[in-house]
Design a protein around this motif. Structure first.
Motif, PDB file in Angstrom:
ATOM      1  N   GLN A  47       6.090 -10.042 -12.169  1.00 28.16           N
ATOM      2  CA  GLN A  47       5.748  -8.715 -11.638  1.00 28.16           C
ATOM      3  C   GLN A  47       4.249  -8.447 -11.785  1.00 28.16           C
ATOM      4  N   ILE A  48       3.697  -8.770 -12.944  1.00 29.07           N
ATOM      5  CA  ILE A  48       2.266  -8.555 -13.189  1.00 29.07           C
ATOM      6  C   ILE A  48       1.434  -9.437 -12.257  1.00 29.07           C
ATOM      7  N   GLU A  49       1.823 -10.716 -12.122  1.00 27.63           N
ATOM      8  CA  GLU A  49       1.073 -11.625 -11.239  1.00 27.63           C
ATOM      9  C   GLU A  49       1.062 -11.093  -9.804  1.00 27.63           C
ATOM     10  N   ALA A  50       2.215 -10.665  -9.307  1.00 30.39           N
ATOM     11  CA  ALA A  50       2.305 -10.136  -7.942  1.00 30.39           C
ATOM     12  C   ALA A  50       1.430  -8.891  -7.791  1.00 30.39           C
ATOM     13  N   ASN A  51       1.446  -8.007  -8.781  1.00 27.49           N
ATOM     14  CA  ASN A  51       0.641  -6.785  -8.725  1.00 27.49           C
ATOM     15  C   ASN A  51      -0.856  -7.081  -8.765  1.00 27.49           C
ATOM     16  N   VAL A  52      -1.259  -8.061  -9.585  1.00 22.92           N
ATOM     17  CA  VAL A  52      -2.674  -8.452  -9.661  1.00 22.92           C
ATOM     18  C   VAL A  52      -3.144  -8.960  -8.301  1.00 22.92           C
ATOM     19  N   LYS A  53      -2.336  -9.816  -7.672  1.00 22.78           N
ATOM     20  CA  LYS A  53      -2.705 -10.368  -6.360  1.00 22.78           C
ATOM     21  C   LYS A  53      -2.762  -9.274  -5.293  1.00 22.78           C
ATOM     22  N   LYS A  54      -1.821  -8.324  -5.361  1.00 22.17           N
ATOM     23  CA  LYS A  54      -1.806  -7.206  -4.403  1.00 22.17           C
ATOM     24  C   LYS A  54      -3.043  -6.328  -4.597  1.00 22.17           C
ATOM     25  N   LEU A  55      -3.392  -6.041  -5.850  1.00 23.64           N
ATOM     26  CA  LEU A  55      -4.578  -5.245  -6.142  1.00 23.64           C
ATOM     27  C   LEU A  55      -5.828  -5.935  -5.604  1.00 23.64           C
ATOM     28  N   ALA A  56      -5.922  -7.243  -5.797  1.00 21.33           N
ATOM     29  CA  ALA A  56      -7.076  -8.002  -5.292  1.00 21.33           C
ATOM     30  C   ALA A  56      -7.181  -7.877  -3.773  1.00 21.33           C
ATOM     31  N   GLU A  57      -6.056  -7.954  -3.087  1.00 24.74           N
ATOM     32  CA  GLU A  57      -6.047  -7.809  -1.622  1.00 24.74           C
ATOM     33  C   GLU A  57      -6.495  -6.412  -1.197  1.00 24.74           C
ATOM     34  N   LEU A  58      -6.007  -5.380  -1.880  1.00 26.67           N
ATOM     35  CA  LEU A  58      -6.408  -4.006  -1.555  1.00 26.67           C
ATOM     36  C   LEU A  58      -7.910  -3.818  -1.724  1.00 26.67           C
ATOM     37  N   ILE A  59      -8.458  -4.399  -2.785  1.00 24.35           N
ATOM     38  CA  ILE A  59      -9.900  -4.284  -3.027  1.00 24.35           C
ATOM     39  C   ILE A  59     -10.665  -5.063  -1.961  1.00 24.35           C
ATOM     40  N   LYS A  60     -10.227  -6.290  -1.671  1.00 28.64           N
ATOM     41  CA  LYS A  60     -10.893  -7.109  -0.650  1.00 28.64           C
ATOM     42  C   LYS A  60     -10.899  -6.417   0.709  1.00 28.64           C
ATOM     43  N   ASP A  61      -9.795  -5.777   1.035  1.00 29.43           N
ATOM     44  CA  ASP A  61      -9.664  -5.100   2.326  1.00 29.43           C
ATOM     45  C   ASP A  61     -10.256  -3.693   2.306  1.00 29.43           C
ATOM     46  N   ASP A  62     -10.908  -3.330   1.184  1.00 31.72           N
ATOM     47  CA  ASP A  62     -11.552  -2.027   1.012  1.00 31.72           C
ATOM     48  C   ASP A  62     -10.580  -0.860   1.241  1.00 31.72           C
ATOM     49  N   LYS A  63      -9.350  -1.031   0.770  1.00 34.97           N
ATOM     50  CA  LYS A  63      -8.344   0.011   0.955  1.00 34.97           C
ATOM     51  C   LYS A  63      -8.389   1.087  -0.144  1.00 34.97           C
TER      52      LYS A  63
END
Length: 138
Positions: free
Chosen positions: A118-134
């Motif tokens: 769960q933590i790994e999935a959330n970390v990767k999702k957070l990274a994507e949100l930041i990369k996409d400037d969301k």
């Protein structure tokens, strides 16, 4: 673009927040800087967390991390609350999210691994949100 700072926070900074810091460094160090801290410290990181993160990712958390207080952190852009039971500590930031994973301390390796997943999935999702400037941090 500046790399945002992310703090994974809880009360004791000995298990979930430490695993999140380790996985943030492993999977998102190109996107954000990872820290973890709590309002209290423990003399050592949860030994099941240390063992399972080492087995699964070959990361020795005891070599690279220790239990820290909120006051030990640099200025933080993003606060991720890691399930604090009663009340999560407050830390000034531009963005706050509560992941609230269950505390796997004292539970089976299977339950521990589910929290790690769960933590790994959330970390990767957070990274994507930041990369996409969301998150609109800057």
């Amino acid at each position: 673009m500046n790399k945002p700072t992310v703090a994974f926070i809880c009360v004791h900074n000995s298990c979930r927040s430490q695993m999140a810091e380790a996985l943030g460094k492993k999977f998102a160090s190109d996107v954000f800087d990872s820290y973890s801290a709590g309002t209290e410290t423990k003399p050592q990181i949860n030994q099941d967390a240390v063992r399972l993160i080492k087995e699964r990712y070959d990361i020795d958390m005891e070599a690279t991390q220790h239990s820290k207080l909120l006051t030990d952190l640099p200025p933080i852009d993003i606060v991720i609350k890691m399930g604090c039971n009663v009340v999560c500590p407050y830390l000034p930031s531009r963005y706050v999210e509560d992941w609230g994973p269950d505390d796997p301390s004292g539970k089976s390796d299977t339950e521990f691994m589910a929290i790690i997943d769960q933590i790994e999935a959330n970390v990767k999702k957070l990274a994507e949100l930041i990369k996409d400037d969301k998150l609109k941090l800057f």
